[in-house]
Motif scaffolding. Structure first.
Motif, PDB file in Angstrom:
ATOM      1  N   GLY A 113       0.822  -1.191  -0.041  1.00 44.11           N
ATOM      2  CA  GLY A 113       0.107  -0.086   0.011  1.00 44.11           C
ATOM      3  C   GLY A 113       0.911   1.137   0.029  1.00 44.11           C
ATOM      4  N   GLU A 114       1.816   1.329   0.740  1.00 42.90           N
ATOM      5  CA  GLU A 114       2.879   2.481   0.924  1.00 42.90           C
ATOM      6  C   GLU A 114       3.424   2.579  -0.444  1.00 42.90           C
ATOM      7  N   ALA A 115       3.944   1.545  -0.963  1.00 43.63           N
ATOM      8  CA  ALA A 115       4.921   1.647  -2.086  1.00 43.63           C
ATOM      9  C   ALA A 115       4.066   2.205  -3.176  1.00 43.63           C
ATOM     10  N   VAL A 116       2.751   1.864  -3.326  1.00 48.22           N
ATOM     11  CA  VAL A 116       1.815   2.080  -4.539  1.00 48.22           C
ATOM     12  C   VAL A 116       1.344   3.471  -4.410  1.00 48.22           C
ATOM     13  N   ILE A 117       1.096   4.210  -3.042  1.00 51.56           N
ATOM     14  CA  ILE A 117       0.782   5.413  -2.686  1.00 51.56           C
ATOM     15  C   ILE A 117       1.921   6.329  -3.143  1.00 51.56           C
ATOM     16  N   SER A 118       3.241   5.842  -2.897  1.00 52.31           N
ATOM     17  CA  SER A 118       4.562   6.798  -3.065  1.00 52.31           C
ATOM     18  C   SER A 118       4.440   6.883  -4.739  1.00 52.31           C
ATOM     19  N   MET A 119       4.406   5.918  -5.279  1.00 54.40           N
ATOM     20  CA  MET A 119       4.417   5.752  -6.845  1.00 54.40           C
ATOM     21  C   MET A 119       3.430   6.703  -7.359  1.00 54.40           C
ATOM     22  N   LEU A 120       1.965   6.634  -6.785  1.00 50.84           N
ATOM     23  CA  LEU A 120       0.827   7.551  -7.446  1.00 50.84           C
ATOM     24  C   LEU A 120       1.161   8.906  -6.965  1.00 50.84           C
ATOM     25  N   GLU A 121       1.642   9.346  -5.800  1.00 47.21           N
ATOM     26  CA  GLU A 121       2.037  10.612  -5.553  1.00 47.21           C
ATOM     27  C   GLU A 121       3.025  11.276  -6.448  1.00 47.21           C
ATOM     28  N   SER A 122       4.164  10.396  -6.978  1.00 43.31           N
ATOM     29  CA  SER A 122       5.055  10.722  -7.726  1.00 43.31           C
ATOM     30  C   SER A 122       4.363  11.035  -9.047  1.00 43.31           C
ATOM     31  N   PHE A 123       3.495  10.027  -9.628  1.00 41.24           N
ATOM     32  CA  PHE A 123       2.548  10.302 -10.753  1.00 41.24           C
ATOM     33  C   PHE A 123       2.017  11.699 -10.790  1.00 41.24           C
ATOM     34  N   ALA A 124       1.012  12.125  -9.804  1.00 43.50           N
ATOM     35  CA  ALA A 124       0.401  13.058  -9.854  1.00 43.50           C
ATOM     36  C   ALA A 124       1.182  14.278  -9.448  1.00 43.50           C
ATOM     37  N   GLY A 125       2.228  14.371  -8.814  1.00 45.81           N
ATOM     38  CA  GLY A 125       2.948  15.308  -8.170  1.00 45.81           C
ATOM     39  C   GLY A 125       2.572  15.682  -6.938  1.00 45.81           C
ATOM     40  N   GLU A 126       3.528  16.132  -6.116  1.00 45.48           N
ATOM     41  CA  GLU A 126       2.919  16.368  -4.882  1.00 45.48           C
ATOM     42  C   GLU A 126       2.247  17.270  -4.504  1.00 45.48           C
ATOM     43  N   THR A 127       2.062  18.299  -5.002  1.00 43.93           N
ATOM     44  CA  THR A 127       1.156  19.288  -4.862  1.00 43.93           C
ATOM     45  C   THR A 127      -0.449  19.013  -5.224  1.00 43.93           C
ATOM     46  N   VAL A 128      -0.481  18.327  -6.361  1.00 46.20           N
ATOM     47  CA  VAL A 128      -1.875  17.841  -6.665  1.00 46.20           C
ATOM     48  C   VAL A 128      -2.348  16.754  -6.008  1.00 46.20           C
ATOM     49  N   TRP A 129      -1.438  15.981  -5.568  1.00 46.19           N
ATOM     50  CA  TRP A 129      -1.539  14.886  -4.697  1.00 46.19           C
ATOM     51  C   TRP A 129      -2.323  15.258  -3.159  1.00 46.19           C
TER      52      TRP A 129
ATOM     53  N   VAL B  52      -8.441  12.854  -6.356  1.00 44.68           N
ATOM     54  CA  VAL B  52      -6.924  13.183  -6.931  1.00 44.68           C
ATOM     55  C   VAL B  52      -6.887  13.523  -8.422  1.00 44.68           C
ATOM     56  N   GLU B  53      -7.815  13.033  -9.231  1.00 51.22           N
ATOM     57  CA  GLU B  53      -7.838  13.017 -10.487  1.00 51.22           C
ATOM     58  C   GLU B  53      -8.630  14.636 -10.629  1.00 51.22           C
ATOM     59  N   LYS B  54      -9.529  14.723 -10.031  1.00 53.37           N
ATOM     60  CA  LYS B  54     -10.236  16.181 -10.128  1.00 53.37           C
ATOM     61  C   LYS B  54      -9.362  17.381  -9.373  1.00 53.37           C
ATOM     62  N   ALA B  55      -8.306  17.098  -8.950  1.00 52.78           N
ATOM     63  CA  ALA B  55      -7.323  18.025  -8.303  1.00 52.78           C
ATOM     64  C   ALA B  55      -6.271  18.168  -9.439  1.00 52.78           C
ATOM     65  N   GLY B  56      -6.305  17.432 -10.419  1.00 50.99           N
ATOM     66  CA  GLY B  56      -5.354  17.618 -11.591  1.00 50.99           C
ATOM     67  C   GLY B  56      -4.615  16.489 -12.173  1.00 50.99           C
ATOM     68  N   ALA B  57      -4.795  15.395 -11.600  1.00 54.94           N
ATOM     69  CA  ALA B  57      -4.210  14.173 -12.117  1.00 54.94           C
ATOM     70  C   ALA B  57      -4.836  13.263 -13.232  1.00 54.94           C
ATOM     71  N   PRO B  58      -5.050  13.581 -14.370  1.00 56.84           N
ATOM     72  CA  PRO B  58      -5.774  12.658 -15.288  1.00 56.84           C
ATOM     73  C   PRO B  58      -5.062  11.497 -15.376  1.00 56.84           C
ATOM     74  N   GLY B  59      -5.913  10.277 -15.524  1.00 51.87           N
ATOM     75  CA  GLY B  59      -5.459   9.065 -15.603  1.00 51.87           C
ATOM     76  C   GLY B  59      -4.986   8.160 -14.385  1.00 51.87           C
ATOM     77  N   LEU B  60      -5.116   8.954 -13.324  1.00 54.92           N
ATOM     78  CA  LEU B  60      -4.456   8.215 -12.004  1.00 54.92           C
ATOM     79  C   LEU B  60      -5.477   7.103 -11.825  1.00 54.92           C
ATOM     80  N   THR B  61      -6.768   7.088 -12.088  1.00 52.32           N
ATOM     81  CA  THR B  61      -7.679   6.170 -11.530  1.00 52.32           C
ATOM     82  C   THR B  61      -7.339   4.694 -12.215  1.00 52.32           C
ATOM     83  N   SER B  62      -6.945   4.794 -13.430  1.00 52.15           N
ATOM     84  CA  SER B  62      -6.650   3.581 -14.325  1.00 52.15           C
ATOM     85  C   SER B  62      -5.211   3.181 -13.624  1.00 52.15           C
ATOM     86  N   VAL B  63      -4.294   3.878 -13.381  1.00 52.53           N
ATOM     87  CA  VAL B  63      -3.169   3.349 -12.846  1.00 52.53           C
ATOM     88  C   VAL B  63      -3.468   2.688 -11.548  1.00 52.53           C
TER      89      VAL B  63
END
Length: 888
Positions: free
Chosen positions: A426-442, A467-478
């Motif tokens: 869980g932590e590893a995937v969240i870290s990856m998703l934060e990197s994908f979205a960017g720290e501020t958007v996340w 998170v997608e609504k905050a500015g991370a399109p495509g995050l849901t699918s990942v």
């Protein structure tokens, strides 16, 4: 909750080259919670509980009364609530504005429920259910439980009471709607001895003297929360507190006589409250946050996030200069950061059902690392994410794995959900998703999520949408790929060219597996894999979506396809690329050094490549490496040394090679702590001393014996942060006289933490007779109800077969020594280090005695032992060949 990690058998061996409430939004009506699992009929939900208990600590019983305000939403012949180990003496049901009606109570132990039936079916409307009942006080951490411990001043045994309700044990305290989605407010009061302190989620608002040495303590009304977050403790406590934020007090509650031991934890606790309030965009909604030190231990968990009253076992909360090591001090910080994160992620916003447990635990694990990096960047906490990822992959590579979001229907399945997949993956995937979205958007997405769902329940998709609504399109699918699919992506480099300073990297996606490689090679799962690729210059982000892809990146240096190690996947390089990485290893970022070694050792162990490239990378770590990297690399050598136990000649050669690189680092650090040294250096010293002691280094073993001998004339001679390290070496090499001396030290200690540690040491000797004596002692009352299990685990380290046989032969007694949640896991895990082929049949026989839904822990050990039996000889040959080649 912080759990105790029980890693797979393979990871333990070969891969061990490893290591007043504010205004509240009402929750959605549980009766309309479509698709959310429940053990209860969705015909009613509670709004408020008023519970009063009178504990009898001496006789380990309690009596209670409960009033539940509830609403019936559908006509029903009965009300069904959870209840376990309760005897309900009377019950009445009162409709709003009406007269009380007697009800008939039917208990069902199998479903852990109580059914309340009135003379006529219940019409929709509001009611109050009143019950009078009694229950039991347990001696392990289930429901209301007792811990006996030595008074810190007199040494006499005293008793404290505590509660542990996650996941399904609030029902042992009172009849409840004991599922996360049924949020309600709570009023709690207790009749207790006048000279004892009572603690709950909210501050005390009234104390009444009842005479005869008793008082009634009444606590404030809690916010809306799930039943598993309710808390009560009673004992001879003292409280140290300070203001953490306007209107919010932080406190450490500890056994009387603790003095300044809580100070370090308090100073670390208080700043977390404003830090998380700002990060999540929501103020902490209670007037206080206590962390309660429980003198004991559990084989299932180390701390629990009860809202406003965290429970943490004393050994990882209080800072005792006589015994607290550098790593223990760090654990105090990270454990508190984890549990305080839960006050928002889990308590303020709660998963609807246990299938989304990772929304609590994965996020708290991720946030503990983030918070620790904020307050203590000099500890290099972000490097710990590599080891966390490896712990997860140690389970996720087996066919017995499960998705992060998993189907859970029973109590046994819920208990098994607290594992490395939920936490570390869980932590590893969240870290990856934060990197994908960017720290501020996340962060903005998390703030919106908290704002929109506070005091309510959610599912994973609610977070992705925020998170997608905050500015991370495509995050849901990942995110959906990585949380709903089990297993580990494998990203292979199939080609590399570099022209005019630009590298072109050709990639292919597969699936990494430990025990089903042929199957996944033919039909690998596919993920949308976020990549961060570097070639000595600025890294390039891309997504590998599907089987093949190409990425171009500036630079012609050594290519790292998981730069920063935030991606949850294995990276398989060509031999030429690995040779280049070996040369570059000393200059790579520490996190990439750790990640590359971990990846390549796992790939070699699982047959994806020879051992030599992985061992070359390990050997390329310089002796002056970052202390966290050094500790990890050295630990992998010690794991390799253990694997050579049947080949002492090769063991000796490996030990000499390790000493050539790492003994000078130890000599530079010295055997004793230095003023103003960093915590990572202090921790590295302990790691090096411990590892060289394990390998029988004559200088280190002699120093351990010299220091141990000093205790004869000065019982405090070893006091300090290295005490546990030196005594572990003595215990491993103990004679009968040494063993007796340690036992006497344990019996004489007035420190619950030290006493637990010393009794546990009795299980560590290499001498099988002494380990057997420790197992026998563990079945007596001498060590204490919560220490015996740790002694048995210690004995299993070097004597797994004898210890497993002992546990099965004494199964009823052993099960009484561990929490109900971990009984199957505990016994099965004792076999983790076994090399006897006969153990597989023993485990199969044990598996046949447990419910099918509780058998996953047994299957994991069987799978680990099966694979290790195949991998071990290949590893020994690979390591031997590598040593021979390096000799030339």
């Amino acid at each position: 909750m912080r759990t105790i990690s029980l890693v797979s058998a393979l990871a333990l061996s070969i891969a061990c080259l490893a290591v007043p409430a504010t205004a509240q939004q009402a929750p959605a009506n549980p009766s309309a919670a479509a698709g959310v699992h429940t053990d209860l009929p969705r015909v009613a939900h509670p709004s408020h509980y008023a519970i009063s208990i009178t504990p009898d600590a001496t006789n380990l019983t309690f009596t209670g009364t409960s009033s539940v305000d509830l609403e019936v939403t559908e006509a029903s012949p009965v009300l069904t609530l959870h209840a376990l180990d309760l005897k309900i003496a009377s019950a009445t049901l009162t409709p709003a504005g009406g007269a009380a009606m007697p009800v008939t109570v039917t208990m069902d132990a199998a479903s852990q429920t109580a059914r309340f039936a009135a003379a006529q079916p219940l019409a929709p409307g509001k009611y109050r259910l009143d019950t009078t009942y009694s229950g039991v006080i347990n001696t392990q951490a289930n429901g209301l439980f007792a811990l006996d411990y030595p008074d810190k001043v007199t040494g006499k045994d005293v008793r404290g009471l505590f509660t542990q309700f996650e996941a399904p044990d609030a029902r042992r305290f009172a009849p409840m709607f004991d599922e996360p989605i049924y949020k309600a407010t709570f009023d709690l009061s207790a009749v207790v001895p006048s000279n004892r302190m009572a603690i709950s989620n909210m501050p005390t608002i009234k104390e009444e003297d009842l005479g005869k040495g008793l008082k009634r303590v009444t606590f404030g009304t809690s916010p809306k929360m799930s039943s598993y977050l309710l808390f009560f403790a009673l004992g001879d406590f003292e409280r140290m507190a300070k203001e953490a934020a306007p209107g919010v007090q932080a406190g450490i509650v500890a056994p009387r006589g603790s003095g300044e031991q809580p100070r370090f934890a308090l100073d670390e606790l208080a700043p977390l409250i404003p830090y998380y309030s700002e990060y999540f965009g929501q103020p902490y909604p209670l007037p206080k946050l206590d962390n309660v030190a429980a003198p004991g231990q559990s084989q299932f968990f180390s701390a629990m996030e009860n809202w406003g009253a965290i429970l943490t076992f004393e050994r990882i909360l209080l800072n005792d200069p006589a015994i607290t090591s550098a790593s223990a001090r760090q654990n105090i910080v990270t454990t508190q950061a984890h549990e305080v994160a839960h006050q928002w992620f889990g308590n303020l916003v709660t998963m609807a059902w246990w299938e989304d447990l990772w929304l609590n635990e994965g996020f708290a694990s991720w946030m503990e690392t983030k918070a620790t990096a904020h307050f203590h960047p000099d500890w290099f906490p972000l490097l710990g994410r590599v080891e966390g990822r490896e712990a997860a992959m140690g389970l996720d590579g087996f066919k017995t794995t499960h998705p992060i979001v998993q189907e859970i229907k029973t109590v046994d399945e819920t208990n098994q959900a607290f594992d490395a997949i939920t936490y570390q993956k869980g932590e590893a995937v969240i870290s990856m998703l934060e990197s994908f979205a960017g720290e501020t958007v996340w962060r903005d997405g998390l703030r919106a999520y908290m704002r929109d769902h506070k005091f309510a329940n959610t599912r994973s998709r609610d977070l992705w949408q925020a998170v997608e609504k905050a500015g991370a399109p495509g995050l849901t699918s990942v995110a959906t790929d990585f949380t709903t699919k089990p297993g580990i992506p494998l990203v292979k480099v199939t080609g590399l060219t570099c022209r005019k300073g630009v590298s072109t990297v050709m990639l292919e996606q597969g699936e990494f597996s430990i025990d089903r490689k042929d199957q996944v090679a033919g039909q690998p799962q596919q993920w949308k894999v976020p990549l961060l690729v570097s070639a000595g210059g600025e890294a390039t982000r891309t997504i590998l979506d599907g089987g093949k892809g190409t990425v171009t990146v500036n630079g012609c240096g050594p290519v790292v396809i998981n730069a920063g190690q935030l991606g949850y996947y294995r990276s398989l390089y060509t031999p030429k690329m690995l040779a280049s990485l070996k040369t570059a290893m000393p200059s790579l970022q520490p996190v990439d050094q750790m990640g590359l070694i971990a990846d390549n050792l796992a790939l070699s162990t699982s047959g994806y490549q020879p051992y030599a490239p992985a061992l070359d990378l390990l050997a390329a770590v310089p002796g002056n490496a970052n202390p966290v990297v050094a500790s990890s690399a050295f630990g992998r050598y010690v794991g390799a040394w253990r694997t050579l136990e049947k080949d002492p000649a090769t063991q000796k050669r490996l030990a000499a090679k390790v000493a050539a690189t790492w003994k000078p680092r130890l000599m530079t650090l010295g055997f004793d702590p230095k003023a103003n040294e960093s915590l990572p250096d202090a921790d590295l010293r302990s790691t090096l001393i411990s590892g060289f002691g394990t390998m029988g280094d004559p200088d280190v073993v002699a120093e351990a014996r010299r220091r141990f001998a000093m205790l004869a004339s000065n019982p405090k001679a070893l006091d300090g942060p290295q005490k546990t390290t030196w005594l572990n070496i003595v215990a491993r090499n103990a004679t009968k006289a040494d063993w007796d001396a340690i036992r006497q030290m344990a019996a004489a200690s007035n420190s619950a933490v030290e006493r637990q540690f010393l009794y546990t040491l009795l299980g560590r000797p290499a001498d099988p007779a002494l380990a057997a004596a420790a197992r026998d002692l563990a079945l007596t009352d001498v060590p204490g109800k919560t220490t015996s299990a740790a002694m048995i685990v210690a004995a299993a380290g070097l004597h797994p077969d004898a210890t497993y046989d002992f546990a099965v032969a004494n199964r009823a007694k052993i099960e009484g020594l561990v929490d109900a949640q971990s009984r199957v896991t505990f016994i099965a895990s004792l076999a983790n280090a076994s090399n006897d082929p006969a153990m597989l049949a023993k485990l199969e026989a044990f598996k046949a005695t447990v419910p099918a839904e509780a058998s996953r822990p047994v299957d994991r050990v069987i799978g680990g032992l099966t694979e290790r039996a195949k991998a071990r000889p290949l590893f020994v040959k690979g390591l031997t060949d590598w040593l021979n080649a390096r000799k030339k």
